[in-house]
Design an enzyme around this catalytic site. Structure first.
Site, PDB file in Angstrom:
ATOM      1  N   SER A   1      13.281  76.449 114.431  1.00 27.18           N
ATOM      2  CA  SER A   1      13.925  76.786 113.162  1.00 27.18           C
ATOM      3  C   SER A   1      13.641  78.227 112.767  1.00 27.18           C
ATOM      4  CB  SER A   1      13.442  75.849 112.048  1.00 27.18           C
ATOM      5  OG  SER A   1      13.665  74.510 112.395  1.00 27.18           O
TER       6      SER A   1
HETATM    7  N1  SAH Z   1      10.624  71.841 113.818  1.00 29.11           N
HETATM    8  C1  SAH Z   1      11.240  72.230 115.063  1.00 29.11           C
HETATM    9  C2  SAH Z   1      12.728  72.018 115.000  1.00 29.11           C
HETATM   10  C3  SAH Z   1      13.290  71.753 116.334  1.00 29.11           C
HETATM   11  S1  SAH Z   1      15.000  71.333 116.320  1.00 29.11           S
HETATM   12  C4  SAH Z   1      10.928  73.671 115.405  1.00 29.11           C
HETATM   13  O1  SAH Z   1      10.900  74.504 114.489  1.00 29.11           O
HETATM   14  O2  SAH Z   1      10.770  73.972 116.575  1.00 29.11           O
HETATM   15  C5  SAH Z   1      14.944  69.616 115.909  1.00 29.11           C
HETATM   16  C6  SAH Z   1      14.207  68.712 116.850  1.00 29.11           C
HETATM   17  O3  SAH Z   1      14.474  67.378 116.416  1.00 29.11           O
HETATM   18  C7  SAH Z   1      14.651  68.789 118.298  1.00 29.11           C
HETATM   19  O4  SAH Z   1      13.542  69.024 119.112  1.00 29.11           O
HETATM   20  C8  SAH Z   1      15.260  67.412 118.564  1.00 29.11           C
HETATM   21  O5  SAH Z   1      15.043  66.941 119.879  1.00 29.11           O
HETATM   22  C9  SAH Z   1      14.537  66.553 117.548  1.00 29.11           C
HETATM   23  N2  SAH Z   1      15.202  65.300 117.197  1.00 29.11           N
HETATM   24  C10 SAH Z   1      16.536  65.073 117.012  1.00 29.11           C
HETATM   25  N3  SAH Z   1      16.750  63.796 116.696  1.00 29.11           N
HETATM   26  C11 SAH Z   1      15.522  63.181 116.682  1.00 29.11           C
HETATM   27  C12 SAH Z   1      15.085  61.851 116.444  1.00 29.11           C
HETATM   28  N4  SAH Z   1      15.935  60.865 116.141  1.00 29.11           N
HETATM   29  N5  SAH Z   1      13.766  61.591 116.522  1.00 29.11           N
HETATM   30  C13 SAH Z   1      12.871  62.574 116.833  1.00 29.11           C
HETATM   31  N6  SAH Z   1      13.232  63.841 117.074  1.00 29.11           N
HETATM   32  C14 SAH Z   1      14.541  64.148 117.009  1.00 29.11           C
END
Ligand code: SAH
Length: 220
Positions: free
Chosen positions: A70
């Site tokens: 993010s």
């Molecule tokens: N907080 C993270 C955001 C990554 S993007 C950062 O700053 O790096 C969002 C993440 O949510 C991705 O890694 C994706 O695989 C995960 N995600 C999407 N749907 C999900 C679910 N149902 N359960 C767990 N993780 C999920």
């Protein structure tokens, strides 16, 4: 210090990091604890080496598997909103991704539970937490839309992928007075929402427009 921490970034990084913190301030982030933790957390550790030189730009970056780390502003904003609800002991994060948001939370609350559906991302995040000696993080590989009922209730929940609506199971896992920050919407239009759990249900406030990857079902 390990090789990952070095990466020849050195002093340049200190200055670019400082510039990022100033930018977050200019954009309206006020919580000093959040700004301090972001100043002290190396974001370049959370991206691939090839992108390390861009780690202190205020932008989302790819982390593989079609996912992104993010944007620093949104990390700061969501963390600040969560902290507004008062001191927190346990927080659940849905969507570990790179682990950057998790690391920020881990320095502000007693324990962070974080759930990720993609195993390879979780393994990379775990290595980074070890490198940074962050020991109050518990990672789980599963579909986080269902939360982590066995560890509920949580003081706070932060969701970093967008469901289409507010997941009932997550609201159920908040303690009364607890707060959840999440984006909701479809791929083209999403809004950041603050949910506050009350004795009889919950209150929701719609905040600004945001862009997140979608919350998906199942695990990989
Ligand atoms: N907080 C993270 C955001 C990554 S993007 C950062 O700053 O790096 C969002 C993440 O949510 C991705 O890694 C994706 O695989 C995960 N995600 C999407 N749907 C999900 C679910 N149902 N359960 C767990 N993780 C999920």
């Amino acid at each position: 210090m390990s090789s990952t921490t070095h990466r020849g970034i050195g002093m340049t990084s200190q200055r670019t990091r400082e510039r990022l913190i100033q930018r977050l301030r200019d954009e309206g982030i006020q919580n000093q604890n959040v700004l301090e933790v972001m100043r002290n957390t190396p974001r370049h550790i959370f991206v691939d080496e090839a992108l390390a030189s861009r780690a202190y730009e205020d932008t989302a970056l790819p982390i593989g598997q079609g996912q992104t780390i993010s944007q620093p502003f949104i990390v700061a904003r969501m963390t600040e909103l969560l902290m507004d609800a008062g001191p927190m002991e346990t927080v659940l994060e849905v969507g570990t991704g790179s682990g950057y948001q998790t690391a920020i939370l881990s320095k502000l609350v007693k324990r962070v539970y974080s759930v990720e559906r993609i195993k390879s991302l979780q393994l990379l995040a775990r290595k980074r937490f070890q490198e940074l000696h962050l020991r109050n993080i518990r990672l789980h590989h599963r579909d986080g839309g269902m939360g982590l009922p066995e560890y509920a209730p949580f003081d706070g929940i932060l969701v970093t992928a967008a469901p289409e609506g507010i997941p009932r199971s997550l609201v159920d896992q908040l303690r009364v007075g607890g707060c959840m920050i999440l984006p909701i919407g479809n791929r083209s239009e999403q809004v950041l929402v603050r949910v506050t759990k009350t004795r009889n249900g919950y209150e929701k406030e719609l905040l600004e427009q945001v862009i997140f990857v979608p919350l998906l079902g199942g695990t990989l």
